[in-house]
Design a protein around this motif. Structure first.
Motif, mmCIF file in Angstrom:
data_model
loop_
_atom_site.group_PDB
_atom_site.id
_atom_site.type_symbol
_atom_site.label_atom_id
_atom_site.label_comp_id
_atom_site.label_asym_id
_atom_site.label_seq_id
_atom_site.Cartn_x
_atom_site.Cartn_y
_atom_site.Cartn_z
ATOM 1 N N ALA A 179 0.969 -0.999 -0.086
ATOM 2 C CA ALA A 179 -0.161 -0.012 0.019
ATOM 3 C C ALA A 179 0.862 1.035 -0.152
ATOM 4 C CB ALA A 179 -1.016 -0.040 1.253
ATOM 5 N N ASN A 180 0.335 2.219 -0.472
ATOM 6 C CA ASN A 180 0.948 3.567 -0.481
ATOM 7 C C ASN A 180 0.885 4.301 0.787
ATOM 8 O OD1 ASN A 180 0.151 3.022 -3.492
ATOM 9 N ND2 ASN A 180 2.316 4.338 -3.601
ATOM 10 N N ILE A 181 -0.290 4.223 1.226
ATOM 11 C CA ILE A 181 -0.673 4.807 2.580
ATOM 12 C C ILE A 181 -2.001 4.178 3.369
ATOM 13 C CG2 ILE A 181 -2.297 6.481 1.200
ATOM 14 C CD1 ILE A 181 -1.414 8.674 3.286
ATOM 15 N N VAL A 182 -1.921 4.324 4.597
ATOM 16 C CA VAL A 182 -3.267 3.954 5.535
ATOM 17 C C VAL A 182 -3.617 4.950 6.107
ATOM 18 C CG1 VAL A 182 -3.739 2.239 7.218
ATOM 19 C CG2 VAL A 182 -1.849 1.438 5.713
ATOM 20 N N VAL A 183 -4.875 5.079 5.972
ATOM 21 C CA VAL A 183 -5.649 6.228 6.701
ATOM 22 C C VAL A 183 -6.847 5.881 7.577
ATOM 23 C CG1 VAL A 183 -4.943 7.741 4.625
ATOM 24 C CG2 VAL A 183 -7.095 6.586 4.560
ATOM 25 N N PRO A 184 -7.017 6.648 8.391
ATOM 26 C CA PRO A 184 -8.471 6.145 9.041
ATOM 27 C C PRO A 184 -9.436 5.900 8.128
ATOM 28 C CG PRO A 184 -7.405 7.998 10.247
ATOM 29 C CD PRO A 184 -6.602 7.519 8.885
ATOM 30 N N ALA A 185 -10.273 4.954 8.599
ATOM 31 C CA ALA A 185 -11.448 4.530 7.383
ATOM 32 C C ALA A 185 -12.103 5.886 7.221
ATOM 33 C CB ALA A 185 -12.402 3.368 8.183
ATOM 34 N N ALA A 186 -12.543 6.526 8.009
ATOM 35 C CA ALA A 186 -13.296 7.751 7.856
ATOM 36 C C ALA A 186 -12.726 8.785 6.789
ATOM 37 C CB ALA A 186 -13.708 8.464 9.200
ATOM 38 N N GLU A 187 -11.244 8.763 6.391
ATOM 39 C CA GLU A 187 -10.596 9.471 6.025
ATOM 40 C C GLU A 187 -10.184 8.879 4.326
ATOM 41 O OE1 GLU A 187 -7.200 10.777 7.915
ATOM 42 O OE2 GLU A 187 -8.270 11.433 9.691
ATOM 43 N N LEU A 188 -10.947 7.837 4.015
ATOM 44 C CA LEU A 188 -10.457 7.111 2.945
ATOM 45 C C LEU A 188 -10.860 7.859 1.504
ATOM 46 C CD1 LEU A 188 -9.239 4.503 1.483
ATOM 47 C CD2 LEU A 188 -11.382 3.508 1.705
ATOM 48 N N THR A 189 -12.008 8.229 1.505
ATOM 49 C CA THR A 189 -12.565 9.136 0.614
ATOM 50 C C THR A 189 -11.717 10.432 0.284
ATOM 51 O OG1 THR A 189 -14.697 8.223 0.584
ATOM 52 C CG2 THR A 189 -14.365 10.231 -0.576
ATOM 53 N N SER A 190 -11.360 11.219 1.340
ATOM 54 C CA SER A 190 -10.602 12.538 1.135
ATOM 55 C C SER A 190 -9.515 12.324 0.794
ATOM 56 C CB SER A 190 -10.615 13.306 2.430
ATOM 57 O OG SER A 190 -10.021 12.467 3.468
ATOM 58 N N ALA A 191 -8.684 11.171 1.253
ATOM 59 C CA ALA A 191 -7.346 10.807 1.093
ATOM 60 C C ALA A 191 -7.134 10.504 -0.458
ATOM 61 C CB ALA A 191 -6.711 9.634 1.955
ATOM 62 N N THR A 192 -8.208 9.729 -0.862
ATOM 63 C CA THR A 192 -8.299 9.304 -2.253
ATOM 64 C C THR A 192 -8.247 10.675 -3.343
ATOM 65 O OG1 THR A 192 -9.107 7.275 -1.746
ATOM 66 C CG2 THR A 192 -9.495 7.856 -3.934
ATOM 67 N N ALA A 193 -9.183 11.562 -2.876
ATOM 68 C CA ALA A 193 -9.525 12.628 -3.661
ATOM 69 C C ALA A 193 -8.234 13.596 -3.502
ATOM 70 C CB ALA A 193 -10.627 13.541 -3.139
ATOM 71 N N ASP A 194 -7.680 13.419 -2.516
ATOM 72 C CA ASP A 194 -6.124 14.240 -2.440
ATOM 73 C C ASP A 194 -5.175 13.492 -3.434
ATOM 74 O OD1 ASP A 194 -7.250 15.990 -0.524
ATOM 75 O OD2 ASP A 194 -6.175 15.105 1.203
ATOM 76 N N LEU A 195 -5.116 12.496 -3.336
ATOM 77 C CA LEU A 195 -4.148 11.617 -4.303
ATOM 78 C C LEU A 195 -4.461 11.973 -5.662
ATOM 79 C CD1 LEU A 195 -1.567 10.095 -4.854
ATOM 80 C CD2 LEU A 195 -2.793 7.860 -4.496
ATOM 81 N N THR A 196 -5.768 11.760 -6.063
ATOM 82 C CA THR A 196 -6.110 11.956 -7.398
ATOM 83 C C THR A 196 -5.937 13.377 -7.751
ATOM 84 O OG1 THR A 196 -7.913 10.620 -7.115
ATOM 85 C CG2 THR A 196 -8.111 12.248 -8.847
ATOM 86 N N ALA A 197 -6.203 14.515 -6.892
ATOM 87 C CA ALA A 197 -5.760 15.841 -7.436
ATOM 88 C C ALA A 197 -4.326 15.984 -7.667
ATOM 89 C CB ALA A 197 -6.242 16.724 -6.006
ATOM 90 N N ALA A 198 -3.592 15.493 -6.745
ATOM 91 C CA ALA A 198 -2.019 15.633 -6.936
ATOM 92 C C ALA A 198 -1.491 15.225 -8.443
ATOM 93 C CB ALA A 198 -1.379 14.827 -5.859
ATOM 94 N N VAL A 199 -2.102 14.077 -8.690
ATOM 95 C CA VAL A 199 -1.912 13.424 -10.120
ATOM 96 C C VAL A 199 -2.304 14.316 -11.096
ATOM 97 C CG1 VAL A 199 -2.315 11.526 -11.726
ATOM 98 C CG2 VAL A 199 -2.057 10.956 -9.347
ATOM 99 N N LEU A 200 -3.507 14.890 -10.991
ATOM 100 C CA LEU A 200 -4.142 15.389 -11.977
ATOM 101 C C LEU A 200 -3.246 17.074 -12.215
ATOM 102 C CD1 LEU A 200 -7.962 15.161 -11.454
ATOM 103 C CD2 LEU A 200 -6.435 14.191 -13.301
ATOM 104 N N ALA A 201 -2.671 17.370 -11.197
ATOM 105 C CA ALA A 201 -1.765 18.621 -11.189
ATOM 106 C C ALA A 201 -0.570 18.541 -11.797
ATOM 107 C CB ALA A 201 -1.485 19.035 -9.481
#
Length: 242
Positions: A179-201
């Motif tokens: 895995a690249n990163i482990v986050v609290p379950a409640a943060e999975l969606t936001s962490a995925t969105a952050d990584l997606t945004a970083a790729v798109l940048a």
């Protein structure tokens, strides 16, 4: 399964939460077809599961007949062709023009683990449990997961994972490189969105070239890798400054 396109991001969702998103050959046909439905501006594909699990693997119901158990009655070449069709549902996630991200919560077992492995990047919730459980059914992993597993963790660790079918907790998965990163379950969606945004940048064509360089690096000599880097950089320079 559901495919949603939102500009440069496509989201593939497994939608059988009542059975922990257990997979069937019909789902694999849908997933294979999704690759043909992406719009040309898609750069990132996120794969996720509804409910409390990513995917509990093969739906045991298919072992009672149909596409899967019929394999034994087919000539070897026809059986292999059918499995090749199943594999296409997973292997398109390695497409060079896409960055694919698995957002994994709860169980990712067997086919679920291999679906996560098919993606370029994996974000795990802290409740995730991974297992290559095919051996417990007397089967082998056959959805493209063996090579990726060896690439990530090495032969000895991959062998141990596959022949024991043991569960791997999120903390161990990130420590061994699954895995690249482990986050609290409640943060999975936001962490995925952050990584997606970083790729798109990042510049799309540069990202495509980088993915191609890294994907082929293990099979190249240093000289060949150096040459591939030079050729890629010339293409980038011509595109940017030519």
């Amino acid at each position: 399964m559901r495919l949603e396109n939102d500009g440069p991001v496509a989201t593939v969702t497994l939608c059988r939460p009542d059975v922990l998103n257990a997979q069937t050959p019909d789902m694999w046909r849908l997933l294979r077809n999704f690759s043909r439905e992406l719009t040309g501006d898609v750069r990132v594909v996120v794969v996720r599961g509804e409910g409390r699990a990513f995917s509990a693997g093969l739906d045991r119901a298919v072992l009672g007949g149909g596409d899967f158990t019929d394999l034994a009655a087919l000539p070897d070449d026809e059986a292999a062709d059918r499995i090749a069709g199943f594999q296409e549902a997973f292997t398109w996630l390695r497409r060079p023009d896409l960055i694919t991200i698995a957002a994994v919560q709860g169980h990712a077992i067997g086919a679920g683990f291999q679906l996560a492995l098919a993606c370029d990047l994996r974000i795990l919730a802290d409740d995730a449990k991974l297992s290559m459980a095919e051996v417990t059914l007397g089967l082998v992993p056959d959805l493209g997961g063996t090579k990726r597993l060896v690439e990530l963790v090495g032969y000895a660790r991959a062998l141990e994972i596959c022949v024991t079918g043991r569960r791997i907790a999120a903390s161990e998965a990130v420590a061994m490189g699954l895995a690249n990163i482990v986050v609290p379950a409640a943060e999975l969606t936001s962490a995925t969105a952050d990584l997606t945004a970083a790729v798109l940048a990042s510049n799309r064509d540069a990202v495509i070239e980088i993915k191609a360089l890294l994907a082929a690096a293990a099979d190249r000599s240093y000289a060949d890798a150096d040459r591939a880097e030079r050729e890629a950089q010339v293409r980038r320079a011509e595109d940017l400054f030519g």
